[in-house]
Design a protein around this motif. Structure first.
Motif, short mmCIF file in Angstrom:
data_model
loop_
_atom_site.label_atom_id
_atom_site.label_comp_id
_atom_site.label_asym_id
_atom_site.label_seq_id
_atom_site.Cartn_x
_atom_site.Cartn_y
_atom_site.Cartn_z
N UNK A 195 0.92 -1.23 -0.06
CA UNK A 195 0.11 0.01 0.09
C UNK A 195 1.00 1.21 -0.03
N UNK A 196 2.19 0.96 -0.47
CA UNK A 196 3.09 2.32 -0.40
C UNK A 196 3.79 2.44 0.91
N UNK A 197 3.37 2.44 1.93
CA UNK A 197 4.00 2.50 3.07
C UNK A 197 4.81 1.17 3.43
N UNK A 219 7.91 1.63 8.23
CA UNK A 219 7.11 2.75 8.49
C UNK A 219 5.76 2.42 9.20
N UNK A 227 -5.06 10.16 7.26
CA UNK A 227 -4.29 9.42 6.41
C UNK A 227 -4.85 9.02 5.13
N UNK A 228 -6.19 8.89 5.08
CA UNK A 228 -6.68 8.45 4.01
C UNK A 228 -7.13 9.80 3.09
N UNK A 288 -4.06 9.93 1.12
CA UNK A 288 -3.82 9.13 0.06
C UNK A 288 -3.45 7.55 0.51
N UNK A 289 -3.56 7.48 1.88
CA UNK A 289 -3.10 5.93 2.39
C UNK A 289 -4.35 5.36 2.14
N UNK A 290 -4.42 3.82 1.69
CA UNK A 290 -5.50 3.20 1.48
C UNK A 290 -5.95 2.50 2.31
N UNK A 296 -7.97 7.35 -3.75
CA UNK A 296 -6.68 7.66 -2.90
C UNK A 296 -5.28 7.75 -3.73
N UNK A 297 -5.31 7.30 -4.72
CA UNK A 297 -4.06 7.30 -5.67
C UNK A 297 -4.16 8.78 -6.14
N UNK A 357 -5.39 11.48 -4.82
CA UNK A 357 -5.13 12.48 -3.74
C UNK A 357 -3.55 12.14 -3.56
N UNK A 358 -3.09 11.06 -3.41
CA UNK A 358 -1.71 10.78 -2.99
C UNK A 358 -0.77 11.54 -4.16
N UNK A 396 0.14 14.33 12.32
CA UNK A 396 0.09 12.83 13.00
C UNK A 396 0.74 12.98 14.22
N UNK A 404 5.48 11.91 5.31
CA UNK A 404 4.47 10.73 5.39
C UNK A 404 4.14 10.40 3.95
N UNK A 425 6.32 8.79 1.99
CA UNK A 425 6.64 7.50 2.19
C UNK A 425 5.51 6.54 1.70
N UNK A 426 4.20 7.16 1.79
CA UNK A 426 3.21 6.42 1.13
C UNK A 426 3.28 6.14 -0.59
N UNK A 427 3.83 7.15 -1.28
CA UNK A 427 4.20 7.29 -2.44
C UNK A 427 5.49 6.11 -2.72
N UNK A 428 6.01 5.83 -1.74
CA UNK A 428 7.11 4.93 -2.09
C UNK A 428 8.76 5.49 -2.43
#
Lengths: 414, 230
Positions: free
Chosen positions: A5-7, A11, A309-310, A313-315, B80-81, B83-84, B97, B108, B111-114
């Motif tokens: 899910x990317x993270x 992390x 978080x959502x 972009x966090x799923x 979600x993609x 927005x990311x 957070x 953050x 990180x989610x983007x990799x």
């Protein structure tokens, strides 16, 4: 490593670990609850396992042997008519080879023991002393006098309680009366040469030991015997020994493992694993309420964060994963603590717990008055597996709730 | 090319027995690189419009497209993609957070983007320097003032260079100095990086920075004006 899910796993682990310690007091209380629950699972299981093992081992020693051979009708009617000839050459070879470790011939018939004051129904055991010791008789159980000294010893060894019931004493003579061949009455006076203390009170009251040659002479049965007791390997799995003896015995004998000879004992061994699982699950169920409550609280406190978080972009699956990881960390720490506590409290009790104060009640169940806790790796594995697997399943609800919030509503929560 | 196209957006909420029209046939075209303020009283529909464009909430009817892609038709995962990778959010109440430091909060999204760790660190430190918080990278949100937290939130929103930043009342909890710094940062990003800004506010000081001012009332667009800068 990515979680899908990317993270990264690192992390998510970092987030979970820090969130776990956000409310330190709550986390510590839950950790202690899990640890005490796990300790109770392992400690009580070790006590129960120790008690049952002791019951089975004492029961097998009283049988004795892991496998016995009888005349096919002996167990229905244990008289001299249903006796066996001495083992033939083929069976003797088998009894002298592994997996057999020891074997003993025995005469075993019901009898009446009479002193000058009283009489009692007993089980007369005609034994060869050395093989009898090898298959289970404990010489240290002789508390007065001596054990039999050979296959033709003229003496008699009785239990301490029987001695009291017959109101007689060491060195005195009692009469043993039983049924000989053709329904004849066979009787003989024996001098009491030894007194034994049984692990079970029933043994002390019911068993009398005489030498096998003397008994055969009393009953007029020549070289015939009532049973052959065989011991070898681990009693928990007597199947190999049973197969070996049965094959050598042919169809002439009824060959039975101890689990069939004493079905109560066999059942005890069978139900113990099931009992451990039920016990562990019951304790876990009590724990699970606390676990779900703790995680629910942790989720409700962080609704906005999950929404954020959502929004970023966090799923949802990643949020579910994060909460589950948090639960896994809590469970793992609780398990570690609980295992250490359990081992630390069991190890000092390796030499046994003296339960003589409640021995009467315990002996009624067939257990001895000293309890040796038995810490088995498989019980540890079961307790830990149940806590981890059911713990994660229980945590699915709060984790799923956390992942299902709609971002716009979650962020608006105050 | 219109970067964002909103056509006849409608959204109603139920509040008890009452039905509230949060958006009532709103249509809006937003050019790439625009700097737009949505103004209007509370309940006029500003936040709802931002949420719809950002894919945080679902429309009752209408169409939203970003660069020709229909946002209102996307599934949760695709939203979600979107927005990311394409949208930066700045919320009214910081929304950092709490268990992460200022730098970790900025990192953050990357990180989610990799994004690799070294690149994340370089970019986050650069953006923190830009918002004046380089020396506070290790502080947790609870150790930062409101203005500092909002600057961290802005840094997080822009660090991965989104095409669009949606800011909901970004200065509502800031003092005038912090608000001025924040708006100057937005303008700089808009002018130098061509980032499109859509800002909801009822702060007159914020409206002065906008190239275009869209006024809303009762879920409707009541005026849409180009502003001439002083």
């Amino acid at each position: 490593m990515a979680t899908g899910h990317g993270l990264s796993l690192t992390a998510v682990s970092q987030l979970s670990w820090r969130n776990l310690w956000r409310n330190q007091r709550r986390t510590i209380i839950m950790l202690l609850a899990i640890a005490v629950g796990v300790w109770a699972m392992i400690f009580m299981t070790a006590l129960m396992r120790g008690m049952v093992d002791q019951m089975i081992e004492d029961g097998i020693d009283a049988l004795p042997g892991y496998v016995q051979l009888h005349h096919p009708d002996y167990r229905d009617d244990p008289n001299v008519e249903n006796s066996l000839p001495p083992p033939g050459p083929e069976l003797l070879v088998a009894l002298g080879s592994p997996p057999v470790e020891a074997w003993a011939r025995r005469v075993k018939v019901p009898a009446m023991a009479s002193s000058e004051r009283n009489n009692r129904a007993v089980m007369l055991l005609g034994v060869d002393p050395q093989p009898e010791i090898a298959v289970g008789f404990d010489p240290s159980s002789i508390v007065a006098g001596r054990f039999l000294e050979g296959p033709n010893d003229p003496g008699l060894v009785v239990g301490r309680k029987l001695l009291e019931r017959l109101e007689t004493d060491l060195g005195k003579r009692i009469v043993i009366m039983s049924q000989g061949p053709n329904n004849s009455i066979a009787d003989r006076g024996f001098r009491i040469v030894g007194v034994f203390e049984g692990k079970l009170s029933a043994q002390e009251e019911n068993l009398v030991y005489a030498a096998i040659g003397t008994t055969q002479e009393l009953l007029g049965m020549g070289e015939q015997i009532s049973e052959i007791a065989v011991k070898g390997g681990d009693y928990r799995d007597a199947s190999a020994l049973y197969a070996w003896v049965e094959q050598a015995a042919g169809g002439q004998y009824e060959v039975l493992p101890w689990t069939k000879l004493d079905t109560y004992l066999g059942l005890m061994l069978g139900v113990m694993d099931g009992f451990v699982l039920v016990w562990v699950v019951v304790i876990f169920m009590a724990l699970s309420f606390g676990l779900v409550n703790t995680l629910m609280m942790a989720v409700f406190e962080r609704v906005r964060e999950f929404g954020l978080m959502q929004a970023l972009g966090m799923k949802p699956a990643s949020i579910l994963y994060q909460v589950l990881l948090e639960a896994l960390m809590l469970l793992t720490l609780g398990l570690l603590l609980g295992n250490v506590m359990a081992v630390a409290s069991i190890m000092p009790l390796r030499d046994g717990i003296d339960l003589s104060i409640v021995a009467e009640g315990i002996e009624m169940m067939g257990a001895s008055s000293t309890l040796y806790p038995a810490l088995k790796p498989k019980d540890l594995v079961m307790a830990n597996t149940v806590v981890i697997v059911l713990g994660i399943l229980t945590s699915l609800l709060p984790a799923w709730r956390a992942s299902r919030y709609r971002p716009v509503e979650a962020i608006a929560k105050t | 090319m219109a970067e964002i196209k909103c056509v006849e957006l409608c959204k109603t909420y139920r509040q008890g027995d009452a039905i509230i029209k949060a958006l009532d046939h709103v249509s809006l075209d937003i050019e790439q690189g625009a700097f737009i303020c949505l103004s209007g009283p509370s309940g006029s529909g500003k936040t709802t419009l931002l949420n719809m464009i950002g894919g945080l909430d679902a429309l009752d009817s209408g169409e939203i497209s970003i660069d020709g892609q229909r946002v209102d038709l996307l599934e949760k995962g695709a939203l979600a993609d979107l927005r990311l990778h394409h949208i930066g959010f700045v919320f009214q109440s910081y929304n950092l957070i709490p268990v992460l430091s200022a730098r970790e909060n900025v990192e953050f999204v990357m990180q989610v983007q990799g994004v690799p760790a070294a690149e994340r660190r370089r970019k986050s430190m650069a953006i923190l320097e830009e918002v004046g918080l380089k020396d506070m990278e290790g502080r947790r949100p609870s150790q930062l003032s409101g203005g500092q937290q909002q600057r961290v939130a802005v840094a997080r929103a822009i660090v991965s260079q989104p095409k669009l930043v949606l800011a909901d009342e970004p200065t509502a909890n800031l003092d005038s100095v912090s608000a001025k710094h924040l708006m100057e940062l937005f303008v700089e990003l808009n002018q130098n990086h061509r980032v499109t800004f859509l800002i909801s506010t009822h702060d007159e000081r914020v409206m002065r920075y906008a190239q275009r001012l869209v006024r809303m009332r009762d879920g409707k667009v009541v005026s849409d004006e180009i502003q001439i800068s002083d």
